[in-house]
Design a protein around this motif. Structure first.
Motif, PDB file in Angstrom:
ATOM      1  N   SER A 250      17.252  -4.174 -22.610  1.00  0.00           N
ATOM      2  CA  SER A 250      17.579  -2.835 -22.137  1.00  0.00           C
ATOM      3  C   SER A 250      16.613  -1.852 -22.784  1.00  0.00           C
ATOM      4  CB  SER A 250      19.020  -2.475 -22.516  1.00  0.00           C
ATOM      5  OG  SER A 250      19.320  -1.145 -22.130  1.00  0.00           O
ATOM      6  N   ILE A 251      15.951  -1.015 -21.965  1.00  0.00           N
ATOM      7  CA  ILE A 251      14.950  -0.072 -22.443  1.00  0.00           C
ATOM      8  C   ILE A 251      15.337   1.341 -21.994  1.00  0.00           C
ATOM      9  CG2 ILE A 251      12.501   0.501 -22.576  1.00  0.00           C
ATOM     10  CD1 ILE A 251      13.034  -2.358 -23.468  1.00  0.00           C
ATOM     11  N   GLU A 252      15.293   2.273 -22.950  1.00  0.00           N
ATOM     12  CA  GLU A 252      15.530   3.681 -22.643  1.00  0.00           C
ATOM     13  C   GLU A 252      14.314   4.498 -23.056  1.00  0.00           C
ATOM     14  OE1 GLU A 252      19.449   5.317 -23.751  1.00  0.00           O
ATOM     15  OE2 GLU A 252      19.942   3.295 -24.460  1.00  0.00           O
ATOM     16  N   TRP A 253      13.917   5.450 -22.187  1.00  0.00           N
ATOM     17  CA  TRP A 253      12.809   6.349 -22.516  1.00  0.00           C
ATOM     18  C   TRP A 253      13.015   7.658 -21.772  1.00  0.00           C
ATOM     19  CZ3 TRP A 253       7.788   7.420 -19.795  1.00  0.00           C
ATOM     20  CH2 TRP A 253       6.925   8.164 -20.608  1.00  0.00           C
ATOM     21  N   ALA A 254      13.068   8.764 -22.513  1.00  0.00           N
ATOM     22  CA  ALA A 254      13.357  10.078 -21.930  1.00  0.00           C
ATOM     23  C   ALA A 254      12.113  10.807 -21.439  1.00  0.00           C
ATOM     24  CB  ALA A 254      14.107  10.942 -22.941  1.00  0.00           C
ATOM     25  N   GLY A 255      10.922  10.242 -21.686  1.00  0.00           N
ATOM     26  CA  GLY A 255       9.712  10.882 -21.177  1.00  0.00           C
ATOM     27  C   GLY A 255       8.690  11.142 -22.264  1.00  0.00           C
ATOM     28  N   PRO A 256       7.563  11.759 -21.915  1.00  0.00           N
ATOM     29  CA  PRO A 256       6.453  11.962 -22.851  1.00  0.00           C
ATOM     30  C   PRO A 256       6.889  12.585 -24.177  1.00  0.00           C
ATOM     31  CG  PRO A 256       5.786  12.587 -20.648  1.00  0.00           C
ATOM     32  CD  PRO A 256       7.259  12.288 -20.574  1.00  0.00           C
ATOM     33  N   GLY A 257       6.378  12.000 -25.264  1.00  0.00           N
ATOM     34  CA  GLY A 257       6.686  12.497 -26.604  1.00  0.00           C
ATOM     35  C   GLY A 257       7.977  11.961 -27.187  1.00  0.00           C
ATOM     36  N   GLN A 258       8.773  11.258 -26.364  1.00  0.00           N
ATOM     37  CA  GLN A 258      10.058  10.731 -26.811  1.00  0.00           C
ATOM     38  C   GLN A 258       9.927   9.250 -27.187  1.00  0.00           C
ATOM     39  OE1 GLN A 258      12.821  12.763 -27.198  1.00  0.00           O
ATOM     40  NE2 GLN A 258      11.186  14.250 -26.791  1.00  0.00           N
ATOM     41  N   PRO A 259      10.773   8.765 -28.122  1.00  0.00           N
ATOM     42  CA  PRO A 259      10.690   7.357 -28.518  1.00  0.00           C
ATOM     43  C   PRO A 259      11.229   6.413 -27.447  1.00  0.00           C
ATOM     44  CG  PRO A 259      12.554   8.404 -29.589  1.00  0.00           C
ATOM     45  CD  PRO A 259      11.805   9.500 -28.879  1.00  0.00           C
ATOM     46  N   VAL A 260      10.713   5.212 -27.437  1.00  0.00           N
ATOM     47  CA  VAL A 260      11.221   4.147 -26.572  1.00  0.00           C
ATOM     48  C   VAL A 260      12.246   3.348 -27.376  1.00  0.00           C
ATOM     49  CG1 VAL A 260      10.645   2.105 -25.212  1.00  0.00           C
ATOM     50  CG2 VAL A 260       9.013   4.009 -25.363  1.00  0.00           C
ATOM     51  N   MET A 261      13.449   3.193 -26.819  1.00  0.00           N
ATOM     52  CA  MET A 261      14.531   2.469 -27.487  1.00  0.00           C
ATOM     53  C   MET A 261      14.732   1.130 -26.770  1.00  0.00           C
ATOM     54  SD  MET A 261      15.155   4.808 -29.713  1.00  0.00           S
ATOM     55  CE  MET A 261      16.608   4.126 -30.530  1.00  0.00           C
ATOM     56  N   MET A 262      14.623   0.048 -27.532  1.00  0.00           N
ATOM     57  CA  MET A 262      14.754  -1.303 -26.973  1.00  0.00           C
ATOM     58  C   MET A 262      15.948  -1.997 -27.615  1.00  0.00           C
ATOM     59  SD  MET A 262      12.169  -4.540 -27.421  1.00  0.00           S
ATOM     60  CE  MET A 262      12.297  -4.356 -29.193  1.00  0.00           C
ATOM     61  N   THR A 263      16.833  -2.575 -26.801  1.00  0.00           N
ATOM     62  CA  THR A 263      18.000  -3.274 -27.316  1.00  0.00           C
ATOM     63  C   THR A 263      18.053  -4.691 -26.743  1.00  0.00           C
ATOM     64  OG1 THR A 263      19.237  -1.200 -27.463  1.00  0.00           O
ATOM     65  CG2 THR A 263      20.518  -3.227 -27.542  1.00  0.00           C
ATOM     66  N   GLY A 264      18.294  -5.672 -27.642  1.00  0.00           N
ATOM     67  CA  GLY A 264      18.375  -7.054 -27.203  1.00  0.00           C
ATOM     68  C   GLY A 264      18.821  -7.957 -28.339  1.00  0.00           C
ATOM     69  N   PRO A 265      18.913  -9.263 -28.097  1.00  0.00           N
ATOM     70  CA  PRO A 265      19.422 -10.207 -29.098  1.00  0.00           C
ATOM     71  C   PRO A 265      18.346 -10.714 -30.043  1.00  0.00           C
ATOM     72  CG  PRO A 265      19.021 -11.346 -27.052  1.00  0.00           C
ATOM     73  CD  PRO A 265      18.690  -9.906 -26.791  1.00  0.00           C
ATOM     74  N   ALA A 266      18.800 -11.308 -31.152  1.00  0.00           N
ATOM     75  CA  ALA A 266      17.939 -12.021 -32.100  1.00  0.00           C
ATOM     76  C   ALA A 266      18.736 -13.218 -32.605  1.00  0.00           C
ATOM     77  CB  ALA A 266      17.543 -11.107 -33.263  1.00  0.00           C
ATOM     78  N   VAL A 267      18.136 -14.411 -32.546  1.00  0.00           N
ATOM     79  CA  VAL A 267      18.873 -15.650 -32.823  1.00  0.00           C
ATOM     80  C   VAL A 267      18.183 -16.455 -33.918  1.00  0.00           C
ATOM     81  CG1 VAL A 267      19.715 -17.822 -31.839  1.00  0.00           C
ATOM     82  CG2 VAL A 267      19.696 -15.732 -30.443  1.00  0.00           C
ATOM     83  N   ARG A 268      18.974 -16.913 -34.898  1.00  0.00           N
ATOM     84  CA  ARG A 268      18.458 -17.829 -35.917  1.00  0.00           C
ATOM     85  C   ARG A 268      18.610 -19.252 -35.414  1.00  0.00           C
ATOM     86  NH1 ARG A 268      21.393 -17.285 -41.464  1.00  0.00           N
ATOM     87  NH2 ARG A 268      23.043 -18.231 -40.233  1.00  0.00           N
TER      88      ARG A 268
END
Length: 276
Positions: A250-268
């Protein structure tokens, strides 16, 4: 000496993670190449190294080596595994940490459900910051390969990405065009190449040819770059779901100058030791 490591993956993009906070060793590119071999070594796309920070305002330093031994600036799936690793190993009790990378400082948030949200910072779109050779910044560029022009977006998420829109990722020339663009002279530090199929305003499919690793099951920074390209050109609306061969981010981005937020799993996957 014997060096402890953990094998992890984020959507099938797999890593060897080494703690150099509680262990002391000098790891060289030749070690990454040796351990990355899936027949005679451990096998992975990238080697992730956890180190004490240089900057007192951050929690850790994060280094990344590709399977070919090259050190790179950023790895989104690796960042999520990094956050899970330092939490599981009790190297920190914080759920939210700041991490120093070769591509800049990122923030990682480990959530109670096991998902990890990564603040990747704002994308870089100015050609010299990617780096990409172009006279002026543009949403798309034409790049010639073997006499054929290909239209692509150029984005840096701390590491360089080229994003090409395709009708079908299943039929995209990932293994033919990917390596040619990776080494194209207009990308002085080589480039990761994403092949993006827009399904609708909120969902897309993506395959990525990674610089120094080839096609992987998933690429976190590649998903971020693809989302930025799609949103900035009006193809999609934030938040977006990017489906990779290994799973969904899942990726969120509000536009120029704003951070990109990435959400997902991590598995050992497992713990091991290797002789250095």
């Amino acid at each position: 000496m014997l060096l402890r490591f953990t094998k992890m993956h984020g959507l099938g993009n797999d890593f060897m993670v080494v703690d150099l906070v509680s262990q002391h060793a000098h790891i060289q590119p030749k070690h990454a190449r040796q351990w990355a071999d899936r027949h005679t070594g451990i096998g992975f796309d990238q080697l992730l190294i956890v180190e004490p920070p240089h900057d007192p305002d951050v929690d850790f330093r994060y280094r990344i080596f590709n399977a070919d031994g090259s050190e790179v600036e950023q790895c989104g799936n690796g960042a999520r595994c990094f956050a899970r690793f330092v939490h599981d190993k009790r190297l920190t009790t914080k759920r939210r940490i700041r991490v120093e990378t070769k591509g800049g400082v990122i923030e990682l948030d480990t959530r109670p459900d096991g998902q990890v949200c990564v603040d990747m910072g704002p994308p870089r779109l100015v050609p010299k910051d990617i780096p990409f050779i172009a006279e002026v910044e543009a949403p798309n560029y034409r790049v010639e390969v073997d006499g054929i022009e290909h239209e692509l977006a150029a984005v840096s998420m701390g590491n360089p990405h080229a994003v090409l829109r395709v009708d079908s990722v299943d039929e995209a020339p990932v293994h033919q065009l990917g390596p040619r663009l990776e080494h194209h002279p207009r990308f002085p530090r080589r480039v990761n190449v994403g092949f993006l199929q827009v399904v609708d305003r909120q969902r897309a499919r993506l395959r990525v040819w990674e610089r120094g690793a080839g096609e992987t099951q998933a690429c976190g920074t590649g998903a971020c770059a693809a989302a930025v390209a799609a949103i900035s050109q009006g193809w999609m609306d934030s938040p977006v779901q990017i489906e990779l061969p290994g799973g969904r981010l899942s990726i969120e981005w509000a536009g120029p100058g704003q951070p990109v937020m990435m959400t997902g799993p991590a598995v050992r996957v497992y713990e091991g030791q290797v002789r250095l």
